[in-house]
Design a protein around this motif. Structure first.
Motif, mmCIF file in Angstrom:
data_model
loop_
_atom_site.group_PDB
_atom_site.id
_atom_site.type_symbol
_atom_site.label_atom_id
_atom_site.label_comp_id
_atom_site.label_asym_id
_atom_site.label_seq_id
_atom_site.Cartn_x
_atom_site.Cartn_y
_atom_site.Cartn_z
ATOM 1 N N UNK A 134 0.821 -1.207 0.000
ATOM 2 C CA UNK A 134 0.000 0.000 0.000
ATOM 3 C C UNK A 134 0.857 1.261 0.000
ATOM 4 N N UNK A 135 1.962 1.243 0.759
ATOM 5 C CA UNK A 135 2.838 2.413 0.809
ATOM 6 C C UNK A 135 3.571 2.597 -0.512
ATOM 7 N N UNK A 136 4.050 1.494 -1.086
ATOM 8 C CA UNK A 136 4.741 1.564 -2.376
ATOM 9 C C UNK A 136 3.804 2.132 -3.439
ATOM 10 N N UNK A 137 2.527 1.751 -3.365
ATOM 11 C CA UNK A 137 1.557 2.243 -4.338
ATOM 12 C C UNK A 137 1.294 3.725 -4.239
ATOM 13 N N UNK A 138 1.570 4.316 -3.090
ATOM 14 C CA UNK A 138 1.342 5.754 -2.904
ATOM 15 C C UNK A 138 2.566 6.590 -3.264
ATOM 16 N N UNK A 139 3.629 5.940 -3.699
ATOM 17 C CA UNK A 139 4.830 6.654 -4.166
ATOM 18 C C UNK A 139 5.126 6.165 -5.580
ATOM 19 N N UNK A 140 4.378 6.653 -6.566
ATOM 20 C CA UNK A 140 4.483 6.101 -7.924
ATOM 21 C C UNK A 140 5.768 6.440 -8.672
ATOM 22 N N UNK A 141 6.405 7.562 -8.334
ATOM 23 C CA UNK A 141 7.616 7.980 -9.058
ATOM 24 C C UNK A 141 8.842 7.508 -8.273
ATOM 25 N N UNK A 142 9.568 6.558 -8.836
ATOM 26 C CA UNK A 142 10.749 5.996 -8.180
ATOM 27 C C UNK A 142 11.960 6.234 -9.075
ATOM 28 N N UNK A 143 12.977 6.869 -8.530
ATOM 29 C CA UNK A 143 14.198 7.109 -9.293
ATOM 30 C C UNK A 143 15.407 6.945 -8.391
ATOM 31 N N UNK A 144 16.563 6.697 -8.978
ATOM 32 C CA UNK A 144 17.768 6.481 -8.170
ATOM 33 C C UNK A 144 18.833 7.508 -8.519
#
Length: 413
Positions: free
Chosen positions: A298-308
């Motif tokens: 659920x938490x991962x789904x609320x942070x849709x933009x992932x970059x490194x």
């Protein structure tokens, strides 16, 4: 103004809804008509809702993604992929806010919360601070390691909103379009998948507490912080339009990604693939890797933009020292200039700072630590010196703590 009267036979009617004066509590007479109390309350409610909507979601002028990245380039060296991703996410986020004011379309645009993955000193916090500064929005930062569930010793998740509210000079409308940076988000990953008798109040429990404010909720906060008390007035903050940027080192995550990409098996039957370095592995980061690392879906789904963010090279660290508008060398030069001194660093001195920084493996943070150690005594003595115009920092100053070279410029006749 007429109150209802049971003695009236014909009587008067509301010019808006047609109700007879006997059917309402009050009928107010105008120049050419009447209005009842019920229509007054309805009209007032419509007006108040429209005013609240305009106050809560002010129009926001936002640069295009290229312009946002150009601003980030002034302060952040390299990390082009991360800056591009962040620029697009920020542009879409504030475009979404403006869309809520003018568009009656039923299509609902979701928030573009951002997760920055990278080792310490690669620029995660600097990206968030720089965004807030040039966008001119309130900014607050929190350390995930001190957060706990409500009711436990530590800092409640909602206290993050208190900091943002204070940063906005106690203006609710400004706070509701600000930016919150949550550092070391990786530290609240679940310890393991086993059920424990004791509650993980700083792990999964905090993740659960973060869910609502990341997605959008109306939170009641004490304006001055601390625990909520019945006698303390609360302020309601709607987090729907607050942009959350989360950052963390995620130590070991690259190994999990490499294992996934290689098939994870062992033996001669396993498919052989080209070995990836850590930066290449993190470029393949997916939501499933974060879930395996210990984050609830659920938490991962609320942070849709992932970059490194990539590990900084010697060349990048050298550029960080000298090129950005907030470069450390420029900052020290400005401080000396305010004392009437010209500060110089030899190329060898700069190279030594970078080498020592690489050895510490803490990225750009090590640069400041090394320079502060070398420059503290010099900045203590130099303001009191007379007949000195130039201060030259050599390699020996950085490596061995020797005194710099002081010079007096010759004055022309």
């Amino acid at each position: 103004m007429k109150k209802n009267s049971n003695n009236s036979v014909n009587g008067h009617r509301c010019s808006f809804c047609g109700s007879h004066e006997n059917e309402v509590e009050m009928l107010i007479e105008g120049i050419n008509g009447f209005i009842c109390d019920r229509c007054i309350f309805t009209a007032s409610d419509i007006i108040n809702r429209d005013i609240d909507k305009k106050q809560e979601i002010p129009s926001f002028k936002i640069q295009k993604p290229r312009g946002i990245k150009k601003e980030l380039d002034k302060y952040i060296i390299d990390q082009d992929n991360a800056k591009r991703s962040v620029a697009v996410a920020v542009y879409n986020h504030y475009k979404r806010i403006n869309n809520q004011i003018s568009d009656d379309d039923s299509i609902e645009l979701e928030k573009s919360n951002i997760l920055l993955v990278g080792s310490t000193g690669t620029g995660k916090t600097l990206i968030a601070r720089t965004l807030a500064r040039f966008l001119n929005v309130p900014f607050a930062m929190a350390d995930a390691t001190v957060l706990t569930e409500a009711g436990y010793v530590g800092e409640d998740v909602e206290n993050i909103l208190v900091r943002l509210f204070q940063s906005a000079d106690y203006d609710v409308a400004k706070a509701e379009r600000g930016i919150i940076y949550i550092d070391e988000i990786d530290k609240i990953a679940k310890r393991d998948n086993n059920v424990s008798i004791t509650r993980d109040v700083s792990g999964e429990g905090v993740q659960q507490s973060l869910l609502k404010i990341l997605e959008g909720t109306k939170a009641n906060i004490p304006p001055k912080g601390g625990r909520k008390h019945p006698e303390q007035p609360l302020v309601t903050i709607n987090t729907t339009n607050i942009l959350f940027i989360c950052g963390g080192a995620f130590t070991g995550l690259e190994n999990n990604i490499k294992k996934r990409l290689s098939g994870g098996g062992m033996g001669f039957g396993r498919e052989t693939k080209t070995a990836l370095n850590d930066n290449q592995a993190l470029a393949q980061l997916q939501a499933e890797d974060l879930i395996q690392y210990g984050f609830i879906p659920e938490l991962v789904g609320r942070i849709p933009v992932i970059t490194h963010l990539e590990t900084l090279t010697e060349k990048a660290l050298h550029s960080i020292l000298t090129q950005p508008q907030n470069a450390l060398i420029k900052q020290y030069s400005k401080l000396f200039e305010m004392e009437g001194l010209h500060l110089e660093f030899t190329p060898e001195a700069l190279k030594k700072v970078v080498q020592l920084s690489m050895e510490r493996k803490t990225g750009a943070r090590a640069l400041r630590a090394i320079l502060e150690k070398a420059m503290t005594d010099i900045m203590f003595e130099s303001p009191s010196m007379k007949n000195v115009d130039v201060c030259i920092i050599t390699e020996d100053v950085i490596e061995k703590g020797k005194k710099p070279i002081y010079k007096k410029l010759r004055k022309s006749a």
